[in-house]
Design a protein around this motif. Structure first.
Motif, PDB file in Angstrom:
ATOM      1  N   PHE A  66      60.936  89.264  39.458  1.00  0.00           N
ATOM      2  CA  PHE A  66      61.594  90.545  39.685  1.00  0.00           C
ATOM      3  C   PHE A  66      62.104  90.530  41.119  1.00  0.00           C
ATOM      4  CE2 PHE A  66      58.863  92.100  36.206  1.00  0.00           C
ATOM      5  CZ  PHE A  66      59.828  92.748  35.461  1.00  0.00           C
ATOM      6  N   ILE A  67      63.375  90.893  41.299  1.00  0.00           N
ATOM      7  CA  ILE A  67      64.013  90.918  42.613  1.00  0.00           C
ATOM      8  C   ILE A  67      64.264  92.378  42.988  1.00  0.00           C
ATOM      9  CG2 ILE A  67      65.990  90.133  43.976  1.00  0.00           C
ATOM     10  CD1 ILE A  67      64.284  87.844  42.788  1.00  0.00           C
ATOM     11  N   SER A  68      63.888  92.767  44.193  1.00  0.00           N
ATOM     12  CA  SER A  68      64.104  94.131  44.652  1.00  0.00           C
ATOM     13  C   SER A  68      65.598  94.431  44.780  1.00  0.00           C
ATOM     14  CB  SER A  68      63.411  94.320  46.009  1.00  0.00           C
ATOM     15  OG  SER A  68      63.604  95.633  46.461  1.00  0.00           O
ATOM     16  N   GLU A  69      66.009  95.598  44.288  1.00  0.00           N
ATOM     17  CA  GLU A  69      67.407  96.050  44.359  1.00  0.00           C
ATOM     18  C   GLU A  69      67.449  97.327  45.190  1.00  0.00           C
ATOM     19  OE1 GLU A  69      70.203  94.809  43.420  1.00  0.00           O
ATOM     20  OE2 GLU A  69      69.571  93.154  42.152  1.00  0.00           O
ATOM     21  N   ASP A  70      67.492  97.180  46.513  1.00  0.00           N
ATOM     22  CA  ASP A  70      67.415  98.322  47.415  1.00  0.00           C
ATOM     23  C   ASP A  70      68.622  99.247  47.351  1.00  0.00           C
ATOM     24  OD1 ASP A  70      64.960  97.359  48.296  1.00  0.00           O
ATOM     25  OD2 ASP A  70      65.890  96.145  49.866  1.00  0.00           O
ATOM     26  N   LEU A  71      69.770  98.760  46.876  1.00  0.00           N
ATOM     27  CA  LEU A  71      70.979  99.581  46.846  1.00  0.00           C
ATOM     28  C   LEU A  71      71.089 100.459  45.601  1.00  0.00           C
ATOM     29  CD1 LEU A  71      73.568  97.009  48.238  1.00  0.00           C
ATOM     30  CD2 LEU A  71      72.318  98.797  49.476  1.00  0.00           C
ATOM     31  N   LEU A  72      70.227 100.234  44.612  1.00  0.00           N
ATOM     32  CA  LEU A  72      70.293 101.026  43.379  1.00  0.00           C
ATOM     33  C   LEU A  72      69.406 102.271  43.483  1.00  0.00           C
ATOM     34  CD1 LEU A  72      70.233  98.256  40.632  1.00  0.00           C
ATOM     35  CD2 LEU A  72      72.199  99.529  41.497  1.00  0.00           C
ATOM     36  N   ASP A  73      69.869 103.348  42.894  1.00  0.00           N
ATOM     37  CA  ASP A  73      69.159 104.626  42.905  1.00  0.00           C
ATOM     38  C   ASP A  73      68.088 104.628  41.808  1.00  0.00           C
ATOM     39  OD1 ASP A  73      68.316 107.249  42.781  1.00  0.00           O
ATOM     40  OD2 ASP A  73      70.334 108.095  42.641  1.00  0.00           O
ATOM     41  N   PRO A  74      66.809 104.803  42.166  1.00  0.00           N
ATOM     42  CA  PRO A  74      65.748 104.774  41.147  1.00  0.00           C
ATOM     43  C   PRO A  74      65.786 105.949  40.176  1.00  0.00           C
ATOM     44  CG  PRO A  74      64.819 105.146  43.335  1.00  0.00           C
ATOM     45  CD  PRO A  74      66.278 104.917  43.512  1.00  0.00           C
ATOM     46  N   THR A  75      66.547 106.977  40.471  1.00  0.00           N
ATOM     47  CA  THR A  75      66.614 108.122  39.552  1.00  0.00           C
ATOM     48  C   THR A  75      67.615 107.901  38.424  1.00  0.00           C
ATOM     49  OG1 THR A  75      68.307 109.275  40.837  1.00  0.00           O
ATOM     50  CG2 THR A  75      65.997 109.728  41.401  1.00  0.00           C
ATOM     51  N   LYS A  76      68.412 106.848  38.483  1.00  0.00           N
ATOM     52  CA  LYS A  76      69.432 106.572  37.468  1.00  0.00           C
ATOM     53  C   LYS A  76      68.809 105.799  36.306  1.00  0.00           C
ATOM     54  CE  LYS A  76      72.910 108.110  39.936  1.00  0.00           C
ATOM     55  NZ  LYS A  76      73.880 109.063  39.586  1.00  0.00           N
TER      56      LYS A  76
END
Length: 144
Positions: A66-76
Motif C-alpha cells: 500500500f502506497i500513501s496518497e497524500d494528495l487524495l481527499d479521504p472523504t471521497k
C-alpha cells in the motif's frame, strides 16, 4: 469477524465491526479500509485505544504494497448503488422562460423521459442550489 451490511460510512467503526460482539469491543487498534472513489485506493481510518486520534488518510494498492496518497481527499469514498440517472442541469436547460411546474413536468417527460416525481425532486435541488426561483408557491419557476 462479522461486518455490518449497512452502507453507512458515518457510523463509529467499533459497532461497524462488532456484529457478534466477540471481536471488536476489545482490540487496542482497528484499521478500517473503505473503498475510495479512485481506483485501487482506500481511505484508512484508525481506531486507537491508547494513542491519540489520527486523521483518516488514503492509500493505493500497488502489489504487494500500500502506497500513501497524500494528495487524495479521504472523504471521497466510493458510492454504492446506481449513479443518479438525471442531472438537475437537464431540467434547467428546458426552462428558457418562466414556466409553471405542470409545463416543466410535461416537457421533461416528453423530451427526457423523466417521471413527474423525479422532476419535482430535481426542481427542489435547483431551488436549493440557487439556480432556479419560484417567487410564490404554485407560481412560475424562473432561471436565475
Amino acid at each position: 469477524m462479522h461486518l455490518s451490511l449497512s452502507t453507512s460510512y458515518e457510523r463509529s467503526k467499533i459497532p461497524f465491526f462488532s456484529g457478534s460482539g466477540v471481536f471488536a469491543r476489545d482490540p487496542d487498534s482497528i484499521l478500517s479500509f473503505t473503498k475510495h472513489e479512485e481506483t485501487d485506493c482506500f481511505t484508512v481510518e484508525l481506531t486507537l485505544r491508547t494513542h491519540p486520534p489520527q486523521k483518516p488518510f488514503v492509500v493505493r494498492w500497488e502489489y504487494p504494497l500500500f502506497i500513501s496518497e497524500d494528495l487524495l481527499d479521504p472523504t471521497k469514498l466510493k458510492r454504492v448503488g446506481r449513479p443518479p440517472k438525471y442531472d438537475p442541469k437537464e431540467i434547467l436547460e428546458l426552462i428558457d422562460e418562466p414556466m409553471l411546474a405542470s409545463e416543466i413536468v410535461k416537457l421533461a417527460k416528453d423530451e427526457l423521459g423523466i417521471e413527474e416525481r423525479r422532476v419535482f425532486e430535481l426542481l427542489r435541488e435547483l431551488k436549493r442550489s440557487g439556480s432556479l426561483k419560484q417567487p410564490e408557491r404554485r407560481e412560475k419557476y424562473e432561471r436565475i
